[in-house]
Design a protein around this motif. Structure first.
Motif, mmCIF file in Angstrom:
data_model
loop_
_atom_site.group_PDB
_atom_site.id
_atom_site.type_symbol
_atom_site.label_atom_id
_atom_site.label_comp_id
_atom_site.label_asym_id
_atom_site.label_seq_id
_atom_site.Cartn_x
_atom_site.Cartn_y
_atom_site.Cartn_z
ATOM 1 N N VAL A 90 -24.669 12.489 11.243
ATOM 2 C CA VAL A 90 -24.856 11.264 12.011
ATOM 3 C C VAL A 90 -26.135 10.583 11.526
ATOM 4 O O VAL A 90 -27.218 11.154 11.638
ATOM 5 N N PRO A 91 -26.043 9.377 10.962
ATOM 6 C CA PRO A 91 -27.254 8.693 10.486
ATOM 7 C C PRO A 91 -28.226 8.432 11.628
ATOM 8 O O PRO A 91 -27.825 8.143 12.755
ATOM 9 N N ARG A 92 -29.503 8.513 11.329
ATOM 10 C CA ARG A 92 -30.534 8.294 12.351
ATOM 11 C C ARG A 92 -30.868 6.812 12.521
ATOM 12 O O ARG A 92 -31.547 6.445 13.467
ATOM 13 N N LEU A 93 -30.386 5.972 11.596
ATOM 14 C CA LEU A 93 -30.690 4.549 11.635
ATOM 15 C C LEU A 93 -29.401 3.739 11.650
ATOM 16 O O LEU A 93 -28.383 4.171 11.102
ATOM 17 N N ASN A 94 -29.459 2.571 12.267
ATOM 18 C CA ASN A 94 -28.343 1.652 12.198
ATOM 19 C C ASN A 94 -28.302 1.012 10.818
ATOM 20 O O ASN A 94 -29.340 0.712 10.222
ATOM 21 N N ALA A 95 -27.100 0.783 10.321
ATOM 22 C CA ALA A 95 -26.960 0.122 9.027
ATOM 23 C C ALA A 95 -27.453 -1.319 9.135
ATOM 24 O O ALA A 95 -27.211 -2.004 10.125
ATOM 25 N N THR A 96 -28.160 -1.775 8.102
ATOM 26 C CA THR A 96 -28.700 -3.132 8.071
ATOM 27 C C THR A 96 -28.004 -3.981 7.014
ATOM 28 O O THR A 96 -28.467 -5.062 6.678
ATOM 29 N N GLU A 104 -19.608 12.817 -4.209
ATOM 30 C CA GLU A 104 -19.952 13.207 -5.569
ATOM 31 C C GLU A 104 -20.497 14.631 -5.580
ATOM 32 O O GLU A 104 -21.444 14.954 -4.861
ATOM 33 N N ASN A 105 -19.881 15.483 -6.406
ATOM 34 C CA ASN A 105 -20.377 16.838 -6.646
ATOM 35 C C ASN A 105 -20.677 17.604 -5.353
ATOM 36 O O ASN A 105 -21.722 18.252 -5.221
ATOM 37 N N GLY A 106 -19.762 17.532 -4.382
ATOM 38 C CA GLY A 106 -19.922 18.314 -3.162
ATOM 39 C C GLY A 106 -20.862 17.716 -2.142
ATOM 40 O O GLY A 106 -21.204 18.369 -1.156
ATOM 41 N N TYR A 107 -21.286 16.467 -2.340
ATOM 42 C CA TYR A 107 -22.152 15.780 -1.382
ATOM 43 C C TYR A 107 -21.530 14.430 -1.031
ATOM 44 O O TYR A 107 -20.963 13.754 -1.891
ATOM 45 N N ALA A 108 -21.653 14.055 0.237
ATOM 46 C CA ALA A 108 -21.284 12.713 0.673
ATOM 47 C C ALA A 108 -22.560 11.917 0.873
ATOM 48 O O ALA A 108 -23.546 12.429 1.431
ATOM 49 N N TYR A 109 -22.557 10.672 0.416
ATOM 50 C CA TYR A 109 -23.733 9.818 0.517
ATOM 51 C C TYR A 109 -23.394 8.569 1.316
ATOM 52 O O TYR A 109 -22.346 7.961 1.121
ATOM 53 N N VAL A 110 -24.302 8.200 2.232
ATOM 54 C CA VAL A 110 -24.204 6.958 2.992
ATOM 55 C C VAL A 110 -25.413 6.117 2.611
ATOM 56 O O VAL A 110 -26.553 6.547 2.801
ATOM 57 N N GLU A 111 -25.168 4.920 2.070
ATOM 58 C CA GLU A 111 -26.266 4.084 1.571
ATOM 59 C C GLU A 111 -26.150 2.676 2.134
ATOM 60 O O GLU A 111 -25.062 2.122 2.235
ATOM 61 N N ASP A 114 -32.265 0.075 1.506
ATOM 62 C CA ASP A 114 -32.989 1.046 0.678
ATOM 63 C C ASP A 114 -32.888 2.460 1.236
ATOM 64 O O ASP A 114 -33.704 3.329 0.910
ATOM 65 N N VAL A 115 -31.894 2.694 2.100
ATOM 66 C CA VAL A 115 -31.768 3.983 2.768
ATOM 67 C C VAL A 115 -30.579 4.743 2.201
ATOM 68 O O VAL A 115 -29.515 4.164 1.934
ATOM 69 N N ARG A 116 -30.754 6.058 2.022
ATOM 70 C CA ARG A 116 -29.662 6.890 1.530
ATOM 71 C C ARG A 116 -29.675 8.229 2.261
ATOM 72 O O ARG A 116 -30.673 8.934 2.268
#
Length: 205
Positions: A90-96, A104-111, A114-116
């Motif tokens: 659960v992201p700690r910040l609201n998307a802006t 990718e390679n066993g990891y999920a990324y939410v970007e 400038d936050v990832r």
């Protein structure tokens, strides 16, 4: 002078084989997180990490959260040519801005901006979550469909919110009232919520 020309195959980078991506509208993403966060509050998942399961298909993403006792599922639109599934924390910040979801390679990324955020995907059986198990129980269970005004049902449940457990009695007839009462003989409160006709009666749950 001899010039030797060799035909070489165009080889894609390893990154292009392992990465899958989807773009999500900022408002849709923030609304989805707000709804699913209610299910996995701090008291939930005492042992396991709080994760949301995402099932990405073309133009649509199914988002599921569970604390082992309840399950909430939301569908939102996405922009992608890929199909994949992953877990995210659960992201700690609201998307802006628009959100880029990638696997990718066993990891999920939410970007976004400038936050990832990154989430390692569970591999071992002990780390697997019960989404599929609970969803299968819902699908396989024999049930009838009853439609009620949600406000009236919420009012009844809120009146019993101090109870540790409540009992909801649903009759075999979809036009019979839903009865809500405390699982405590000392609490004699009883609530009946009359059903309304549903356009979906008779369809599969």
């Amino acid at each position: 002078l001899h010039i030797i020309l060799k035909r070489t195959k165009k080889v894609k980078s390893e990154r292009s084989f392992v990465m899958k991506q989807a773009i999500i509208d900022m408002q849709d993403f923030n609304r989805m997180i707000r709804q699913l966060r209610k299910v996995i509050k701090d008291h939930s998942f005492e042992i396991r990490e709080k994760l949301i399961y995402l099932e990405v298909k073309k133009r649509m993403m199914k988002c599921v959260a569970t604390d082992g006792y309840r399950l909430h599922e939301v569908n939102i639109c996405v922009n992608t040519d890929d199909e994949f599934s992953c877990y995210i924390s659960v992201p700690r910040l609201n998307a802006t801005g628009d959100v880029l979801l990638s696997l990718e390679n066993g990891y999920a990324y939410v970007e976004f901006a400038d936050v990832r955020f990154s989430t390692k995907q569970p591999q071992e059986k002990l780390q697997q979550f019960d989404f599929d198990k609970i969803r299968k129980m819902i699908a396989d269970d024999e049930r009838i469909e009853i439609a009620v005004n949600p406000k009236y049902l919420i009012d009844a449940l809120q009146a019993l919110s101090n109870e540790k457990c409540v009992i909801i009695n649903i009759g075999k007839d979809p036009m019979k009232p839903v009865v809500v009462r405390a699982n405590d003989q000392s609490n004699t409160q009883l609530f009946g919520v009359l059903p309304v006709r549903s356009l979906n009666l008779g369809r599969e749950f």
